[in-house]
Design a protein around this motif. Structure first.
Motif, short mmCIF file in Angstrom:
data_model
loop_
_atom_site.label_atom_id
_atom_site.label_comp_id
_atom_site.label_asym_id
_atom_site.label_seq_id
_atom_site.Cartn_x
_atom_site.Cartn_y
_atom_site.Cartn_z
N GLN A 108 27.93 35.54 46.00
CA GLN A 108 26.60 35.25 46.54
C GLN A 108 26.23 36.26 47.62
OE1 GLN A 108 24.34 32.18 46.42
NE2 GLN A 108 25.10 32.37 44.34
N GLU A 109 27.21 36.56 48.48
CA GLU A 109 26.97 37.49 49.59
C GLU A 109 26.66 38.90 49.12
OE1 GLU A 109 29.84 37.81 52.93
OE2 GLU A 109 30.16 35.66 52.57
N ILE A 110 27.52 39.43 48.22
CA ILE A 110 27.32 40.83 47.83
C ILE A 110 26.29 40.97 46.71
CG2 ILE A 110 29.56 41.70 48.62
CD1 ILE A 110 30.58 41.64 45.78
N GLY A 111 26.00 39.88 46.00
CA GLY A 111 24.97 39.90 44.97
C GLY A 111 25.52 40.29 43.60
N TYR A 112 25.02 39.63 42.55
CA TYR A 112 25.42 39.92 41.17
C TYR A 112 24.70 41.16 40.68
CZ TYR A 112 27.69 35.37 40.90
OH TYR A 112 28.54 34.32 41.09
N PRO A 113 25.23 41.89 39.67
CA PRO A 113 26.51 41.66 38.99
C PRO A 113 27.71 42.07 39.86
CG PRO A 113 25.48 43.64 38.13
CD PRO A 113 24.51 43.05 39.10
N VAL A 114 28.83 41.39 39.59
CA VAL A 114 30.06 41.71 40.31
C VAL A 114 31.16 42.02 39.30
CG1 VAL A 114 29.51 40.28 42.31
CG2 VAL A 114 30.79 39.29 40.39
N MET A 115 32.25 42.57 39.80
CA MET A 115 33.39 42.84 38.93
C MET A 115 34.62 42.20 39.55
SD MET A 115 34.01 46.40 37.10
CE MET A 115 34.46 46.35 35.39
N ALA A 122 46.83 43.87 42.03
CA ALA A 122 48.01 44.68 41.72
C ALA A 122 47.75 45.61 40.53
CB ALA A 122 49.20 43.78 41.42
N GLY A 123 46.50 45.62 40.04
CA GLY A 123 46.19 46.32 38.79
C GLY A 123 45.76 47.75 38.97
N GLY A 124 44.95 48.21 38.05
CA GLY A 124 44.49 49.59 38.02
C GLY A 124 44.29 50.00 36.59
N GLY A 125 43.55 51.09 36.40
CA GLY A 125 43.39 51.64 35.06
C GLY A 125 42.62 50.77 34.08
N GLY A 126 41.87 49.80 34.60
CA GLY A 126 40.96 49.06 33.72
C GLY A 126 41.53 47.80 33.11
N ILE A 127 42.82 47.53 33.32
CA ILE A 127 43.41 46.31 32.74
C ILE A 127 43.07 45.11 33.61
CG2 ILE A 127 45.57 45.15 32.05
CD1 ILE A 127 46.75 47.99 31.64
N GLY A 128 42.62 44.03 32.95
CA GLY A 128 42.32 42.80 33.68
C GLY A 128 41.11 42.89 34.58
N MET A 129 40.08 43.61 34.13
CA MET A 129 38.82 43.69 34.88
C MET A 129 37.73 42.99 34.09
SD MET A 129 38.54 47.72 35.99
CE MET A 129 37.31 47.78 34.73
N GLN A 130 36.83 42.28 34.75
CA GLN A 130 35.73 41.61 34.05
C GLN A 130 34.45 41.70 34.87
OE1 GLN A 130 35.68 39.26 31.09
NE2 GLN A 130 37.39 40.60 30.57
N ILE A 131 33.35 41.90 34.15
CA ILE A 131 32.03 41.88 34.80
C ILE A 131 31.52 40.45 34.79
CG2 ILE A 131 29.67 42.77 34.74
CD1 ILE A 131 30.75 44.96 32.80
N ALA A 132 30.86 40.02 35.85
CA ALA A 132 30.18 38.72 35.87
C ALA A 132 28.77 38.92 36.39
CB ALA A 132 30.96 37.74 36.74
N ARG A 133 27.79 38.43 35.59
CA ARG A 133 26.39 38.63 35.98
C ARG A 133 25.77 37.38 36.61
NH1 ARG A 133 24.63 43.56 34.45
NH2 ARG A 133 26.02 44.64 33.00
N ASN A 134 26.54 36.28 36.59
CA ASN A 134 26.09 35.05 37.25
C ASN A 134 27.30 34.17 37.51
OD1 ASN A 134 26.68 33.60 34.76
ND2 ASN A 134 24.78 34.54 33.97
N GLU A 171 29.46 33.09 34.45
CA GLU A 171 30.32 34.18 33.97
C GLU A 171 31.47 34.45 34.94
OE1 GLU A 171 26.93 36.75 31.52
OE2 GLU A 171 28.19 37.80 32.96
N LEU A 172 31.18 34.24 36.22
CA LEU A 172 32.22 34.49 37.24
C LEU A 172 33.39 33.53 37.07
CD1 LEU A 172 33.09 36.12 39.71
CD2 LEU A 172 31.90 34.47 41.15
N GLU A 173 33.08 32.25 36.76
CA GLU A 173 34.15 31.26 36.55
C GLU A 173 35.06 31.70 35.40
OE1 GLU A 173 32.73 27.22 36.11
OE2 GLU A 173 31.66 27.37 38.03
N GLN A 174 34.42 32.12 34.29
CA GLN A 174 35.21 32.57 33.13
C GLN A 174 36.00 33.83 33.45
OE1 GLN A 174 31.95 33.07 30.42
NE2 GLN A 174 32.11 30.98 29.60
N ALA A 175 35.33 34.77 34.11
CA ALA A 175 35.98 36.05 34.44
C ALA A 175 37.18 35.81 35.35
CB ALA A 175 34.98 36.98 35.12
N PHE A 176 37.00 34.91 36.30
CA PHE A 176 38.07 34.62 37.25
C PHE A 176 39.31 34.11 36.51
CE2 PHE A 176 40.48 32.37 40.43
CZ PHE A 176 40.33 33.15 41.57
#
Ligand code: MV4
Length: 448
Positions: free
Chosen positions: A149-156, A161-173, A176-181
């Motif tokens: 809410q603070e930084i504003g959607y979309p968020v990632m 502990a990751g890197g290189g794109g593994i386990g990253m998800q976009i959330a536009r609301n 979606e954030l609940e699922q991405a989390f």
């Protein structure tokens, strides 16, 4: 300088490191698995030692075995290349404990960059711009929602502990954030053994532009300009170039200065790369630091005239970095195409097998860093990178023309390669026009 160096890697990077050692009069020790008895790096090294069965966990990642071979062969240092034991702080520390030099940074800067939230904290404190988001550890779902809410959607949502794109998800609301989390938490646990997540604002249509740095053991640190690495497939870089068509002299100096600040903030030594995301308005944000030599280092070598692997060896042996920032210029333009054993007609699936013909041209302004030869059998156990083609030209157009010529006169039989993809990509208006964003491969399909 060292008398003898063990190379704890395989393929083209092991060959590249052996060549740098030969240039400096350093004897070389190769290690190999059962699958690599016939490998090029084994043939090229002065000595070679078998270290185990094909799976990397039992061979190229077997720290104790590799250290034992180094000690028994009389090597004073170990070069990890990229991947495998590179960026492994525990290995760097084990080397130190056994009186061996790890050719790379000290364990502390490797550790500082391994945990992404920690890295973001350090960079923020050092005044290096980071993607807006949180710098505290382990948010739960409710805190994450509040933060979004603070930084504003979309968020990632990303794994700490990751890197290189593994386990990253976009959330536009929020939904979606609940699922991405949940998805990211499961993946972070599975891949990194650590469920901790953090949140960033999602940068639309970013470019991936990175800065090469060199630092000696006394802290003298310089930047060697940028590499444009936006052309990727499944988070694997495919084509890289230097300089970036998107970066002007002012931006280069800002990014370079930020990269040096980042390196100094963690007490960095040896060769390293600071990765930035760059938005369409040219704002750049620290993403991560790679504490190793990278696959794409040759485009920097070709445009600066600096041998980066040679400097890795010199710095690790205790020599001061005698290059000064003012001496680093840009001479012309360089492009790298990664040649993989993969089938463009089968969604770029790996294509191992015996290479019955390997014909790569020798041309002016063309360098091939190769890890294979005619008659060699590409193993299914490892990364299918066969070679890197690097073209140089006095300007970008000449570098493109030379690369196309090299690709068109290359003949590989017995296995499939992505050479035809590179020819299509380099001949496209999109590439010629410098529109090399992270959406390049999708847009290329539309142009065809
Ligand atoms: C991002 C992003 C957009 N916004 N972070 C992908 C690899 C990993 N190192 C970081 N990645 C991204 N992080 C925020 N906040 C978009 C990507 C990204 C990407 C970045 C560079 C090159 C290709 C990419 C492909 C997909 C996503």
């Amino acid at each position: 300088m060292f008398d003898k160096v063990l190379i704890a890697n395989r393929g083209e990077i092991a060959v590249r490191v052996i060549r740098a050692c030969q240039k400096l009069g350093v004897k070389t020790v190769a290690v190999y698995s059962d699958a690599d008895k016939e490998a090029l790096h084994v043939q090229m090294a002065d000595e070679s030692y078998h270290i185990g069965p094909p799976p990397v966990a039992q061979s190229y990642l077997n720290m104790e075995k590799i250290i034992q071979v180094a000690l028994e062969s009389g090597a004073q240092a170990i070069h990890p290349g990229y991947g495998l034991l590179a960026e492994n702080a525990a290995f760097a520390r084990k080397c130190q404990e056994k009186g061996l030099v790890f050719i790379g940074p000290n364990p502390e800067p490797i550790e500082a960059m391994g945990f992404k939230v920690k890295a973001r904290q350090i960079m923020q404190a050092a005044g290096v711009p980071i993607v807006p988001g949180n710098v505290e550890e382990a948010l739960d779902l409710e805190q994450t929602k509040g933060f979004a809410q603070e930084i504003g959607y979309p968020v990632m949502v990303k794994a700490s502990a990751g890197g290189g794109g593994i386990g990253m998800q976009i959330a536009r609301n929020e939904k979606e954030l609940e699922q991405a989390f949940k998805m990211c938490e499961t993946r972070a646990k599975a891949y990194f053994g650590n469920p901790s997540l953090y949140l960033e604002r999602y940068i639309e249509e970013p470019r991936h532009i990175e800065i090469q740095v060199l630092a000696d053991n006394t802290g003298h640190t310089i930047y060697l300009n940028e590499r444009e690495c936006s052309i990727q497939r499944r988070h694997q870089k495919v084509i890289e170039e230097a300089p970036s068509t998107f970066v002007d002299q002012e931006m280069r100096q800002k990014m370079g200065t930020a990269a040096v600040k980042a390196a100094r903030a963690i007490g960095y030594n040896n060769a390293g790369t600071v990765e930035f995301l760059v938005d369409p308005e040219k704002h750049f944000y620290f993403l991560e630091m790679n504490t190793r030599i990278q696959v794409e280092h040759p485009v920097t070598e070709m445009t600066t005239g600096v041998d980066l692997v040679e400097w890795q060896l010199r710095i690790a042996s205790g020599e001061p970095l005698t290059l000064k920032q003012e001496e680093i210029g840009i001479n012309g333009h360089a492009i790298e195409c990664r040649i993989y054993a993969e089938d463009p007609d089968k969604n770029f699936m790996p294509s191992p097998g015996k290479i019955t013909k390997w014909q790569v041209p020798e041309l002016e302004g063309f360098r091939a860093d190769v890890g294979v030869y005619e008659g060699y059998t590409v193993s299914p156990y490892y990364d299918p990178l066969l070679a890197k083609f690097i073209s140089w030209g006095k300007n970008r157009d000449q570098a493109i023309d030379r690369m196309i010529q090299a690709l068109e006169s290359t003949v590989v039989d017995g296995i499939k390669t992505n050479v035809s993809f590179h020819i299509t990509a380099l001949k496209s208006k999109l590439f010629r026009g410098g529109r090399t964003t992270t959406n390049f491969i999708d847009q290329l399909k539309k142009e065809e």
